[in-house]
Motif scaffolding. Structure first.
Motif, PDB file in Angstrom:
ATOM      1  N   THR A  86       0.822  -1.205   0.000  1.00  0.00           N
ATOM      2  CA  THR A  86       0.000   0.000   0.000  1.00  0.00           C
ATOM      3  C   THR A  86       0.861   1.263   0.000  1.00  0.00           C
ATOM      4  O   THR A  86       0.462   2.292  -0.552  1.00  0.00           O
ATOM      5  N   TYR A 107      -8.189  -4.340  -5.876  1.00  0.00           N
ATOM      6  CA  TYR A 107      -7.669  -4.226  -4.503  1.00  0.00           C
ATOM      7  C   TYR A 107      -6.259  -3.643  -4.582  1.00  0.00           C
ATOM      8  O   TYR A 107      -5.384  -4.204  -5.246  1.00  0.00           O
ATOM      9  N   GLY A 152      -4.849  -1.893  -1.495  1.00  0.00           N
ATOM     10  CA  GLY A 152      -4.335  -1.596  -0.165  1.00  0.00           C
ATOM     11  C   GLY A 152      -5.351  -0.876   0.679  1.00  0.00           C
ATOM     12  O   GLY A 152      -6.429  -0.495   0.211  1.00  0.00           O
ATOM     13  N   LEU A 153      -4.998  -0.651   1.954  1.00  0.00           N
ATOM     14  CA  LEU A 153      -5.978  -0.148   2.911  1.00  0.00           C
ATOM     15  C   LEU A 153      -5.589   1.159   3.585  1.00  0.00           C
ATOM     16  O   LEU A 153      -6.241   1.562   4.540  1.00  0.00           O
ATOM     17  N   THR A 154      -4.517   1.828   3.124  1.00  0.00           N
ATOM     18  CA  THR A 154      -4.289   3.198   3.567  1.00  0.00           C
ATOM     19  C   THR A 154      -5.117   4.124   2.688  1.00  0.00           C
ATOM     20  O   THR A 154      -5.651   3.701   1.656  1.00  0.00           O
ATOM     21  N   LEU A 184      -6.925   2.798  -0.424  1.00  0.00           N
ATOM     22  CA  LEU A 184      -8.265   2.344  -0.068  1.00  0.00           C
ATOM     23  C   LEU A 184      -9.312   2.973  -0.975  1.00  0.00           C
ATOM     24  O   LEU A 184     -10.288   2.321  -1.358  1.00  0.00           O
ATOM     25  N   THR A 200      -9.676   0.922  -3.947  1.00  0.00           N
ATOM     26  CA  THR A 200     -10.044  -0.471  -3.701  1.00  0.00           C
ATOM     27  C   THR A 200     -11.555  -0.615  -3.804  1.00  0.00           C
ATOM     28  O   THR A 200     -12.304   0.192  -3.245  1.00  0.00           O
ATOM     29  N   TYR A 203     -16.356  -3.085  -0.643  1.00  0.00           N
ATOM     30  CA  TYR A 203     -16.859  -2.221   0.424  1.00  0.00           C
ATOM     31  C   TYR A 203     -16.802  -2.854   1.807  1.00  0.00           C
ATOM     32  O   TYR A 203     -17.182  -2.230   2.796  1.00  0.00           O
ATOM     33  N   TYR A 213     -14.068  -3.218   3.142  1.00  0.00           N
ATOM     34  CA  TYR A 213     -12.943  -2.469   3.695  1.00  0.00           C
ATOM     35  C   TYR A 213     -13.237  -0.978   3.852  1.00  0.00           C
ATOM     36  O   TYR A 213     -12.402  -0.240   4.371  1.00  0.00           O
ATOM     37  N   LYS A 214     -14.397  -0.525   3.388  1.00  0.00           N
ATOM     38  CA  LYS A 214     -14.645   0.918   3.329  1.00  0.00           C
ATOM     39  C   LYS A 214     -15.813   1.329   4.215  1.00  0.00           C
ATOM     40  O   LYS A 214     -16.738   0.558   4.457  1.00  0.00           O
ATOM     41  N   GLY A 222     -13.197   6.702   5.377  1.00  0.00           N
ATOM     42  CA  GLY A 222     -12.479   6.574   4.119  1.00  0.00           C
ATOM     43  C   GLY A 222     -13.128   7.398   3.038  1.00  0.00           C
ATOM     44  O   GLY A 222     -14.309   7.247   2.750  1.00  0.00           O
ATOM     45  N   GLU A 254      -7.252 -10.473  -4.900  1.00  0.00           N
ATOM     46  CA  GLU A 254      -8.262 -10.415  -3.848  1.00  0.00           C
ATOM     47  C   GLU A 254      -9.665 -10.301  -4.417  1.00  0.00           C
ATOM     48  O   GLU A 254     -10.645 -10.680  -3.783  1.00  0.00           O
TER      49      GLU A 254
END
Length: 422
Positions: free
Chosen positions: A110, A136, A138-140, A144, A147, A150, A152-153, A158, A207
């Motif tokens: 990420t 996909y 990453g999650l920063t 994000l 990505t 949802y 992860y969001k 976010g 992913e």
């Protein structure tokens, strides 16, 4: 397992899927503290393309540490970094006629994505980024925003600002050319899609469910980027480093992205991420984008040894050979269990067995009880994702696939008993 439940955050994930305390590992085998053996079809989510504790890599690390080599060096020049850069240039870039500058970002994928997006926006002086459905990255925060899933969001933490999503290859069905769809949005000034600084894409969405972009689609995407003066970023974090059979996943399409993000297996099992960019895009001022752990010298040592696997075509040929095994055996499994309506897709050493919602998780759990570690993927965890080491022994590969077959058989029998009321 009590200490993990007591002390570790609820965010922990894989420990729930694979509830045992692992102790040692070698190649494609894991052993827990009681000595129970597991075949690894997970490979650290793509970090361990060369397997666990490869002797060549381990020995190089031991010798470096015995020599009191620099471990932490920020971005200072070190023997380890020099060796990596020379090896990467001579073994990977030069034979492929690729001209890239290398930027070491923070230690995870990420971080590389954030760097690519920031640089693209700075160079093009535009803020919008286009990403794809089921992508996909990453999650920063910036990654994000690009990505798709949802899970992860959440709008409360976010922001989706300056990011637009377009349909990936096949998302609207095989009869819809989503490159034409993308071109229409970009060419119509009233579409509501601002001209982006960059388009970021995985050539195989890991992913997202192992969705493979066709060669024609990837070439068309590059054409669109050139037509509209948009930078093309290939996220090769999971499916690069040989996962698709060539070192870069985009080689099969003959395209030349403006930027490439690499992480996971590039560090030979240790944390490292980097951004490749065309030289003219390297418009940073010294120190303008930094990170405390951007210079992981142990990862440089491991990576330099791992790149030796690409000195010839042996590994690429082995991946092609084992890819045929995966494809053939999974198609046999799909034919033998029609009640689950399985679908097989993939490339190289990343394959999917798509099953009805909930079934993939059941198979993963049953397989773990039988000594196989395999994860699920996709928007609804509907896909069993086959991600073994590129170096896995052929017998272990067959054994692991056999465990999947046995697990499906158990679920099939269980389902039949429920239907007949037994």
């Amino acid at each position: 397992m009590r200490i993990f439940e007591e002390m570790e955050s609820e965010v922990r994930g894989y420990v729930r899927s694979f509830p045992t305390v692992f102790d040692v590992a070698q190649g494609s085998e894991l052993f827990d503290e009681s000595g129970t053996r597991y075949i690894d079809f997970f490979a650290g989510a793509g970090v361990l393309n060369y397997g666990h504790n490869h002797p060549m890599i381990t020995e190089a690390l031991i010798e470096y540490l015995k020599h009191n080599g620099i471990v932490h060096g920020l971005d200072k020049a070190t023997i380890a970094k020099r060796a990596f850069l020379q090896k990467f240039r001579d073994t990977i870039l030069a034979p492929r006629n690729l001209q890239y500058k290398v930027q070491f970002t923070g230690p995870t994928g990420t971080n590389a994505v954030e760097t690519a997006l920031k640089l693209a926006r700075m160079v093009k002086q535009r803020s919008n980024i286009i990403a794809f459905t089921n992508g996909y990255h990453g999650l920063t925060m910036g990654a994000l925003a690009a990505t798709g899933n949802y899970f992860y969001k959440d709008e409360s933490y976010g922001s989706r600002a300056n990011t637009a999503f377009m349909p990936f290859d096949g998302f609207l069905g095989q009869d819809v050319d989503t490159i034409d769809y993308l071109r229409k949005f970009l060419s119509d000034g009233s579409s509501g899609i601002d001209l982006p600084a960059a388009i970021i894409v995985e050539t195989v969405q890991g992913e997202g469910g192992v969705n493979v972009a066709s060669i024609e689609w990837l070439k068309g995407l590059q054409d669109v980027c050139r037509e509209f003066d948009i930078l093309l970023i290939i996220d090769d974090i999971q499916v690069g480093n040989g996962r698709t059979g060539t070192f870069f996943s985009f080689e099969r399409a003959g395209i030349h992205p403006d930027m490439v993000t690499l992480s996971k297996s590039i560090g030979g099992g240790l944390p490292m991420a980097l951004l490749l960019m065309r030289p003219e895009l390297d418009q940073w001022q010294p120190g303008e984008h930094t990170g405390t752990f951007r210079g992981n010298n142990l990862a440089f040592v491991a990576a330099t040894e791992a790149l030796s696997f690409w000195d010839n075509d042996d590994l690429a040929n082995a991946v092609e050979y084992k890819s045929d095994i995966l494809k053939t055996e999974l198609e046999k499994i799909a034919a033998d269990f029609p009640e689950f309506e399985p679908k097989v897709r993939g490339l190289g050493m990343i394959y999917a067995l798509e099953l009805p919602s909930g079934v993939a998780n059941e198979v993963s759990a049953e397989a773990f009880e039988r000594g196989l570690v395999i994860e699920t993927a996709g928007a609804d965890d509907q896909v069993l994702k086959f991600l073994p080491s590129l170096l896995i022994d052929e017998n272990l590969l067959h054994e692991g696939i056999g465990i999947i077959r046995d697990s499906l058989k158990v679920l099939s029998e269980r389902r039949n008993k429920m239907m007949t009321g037994q």
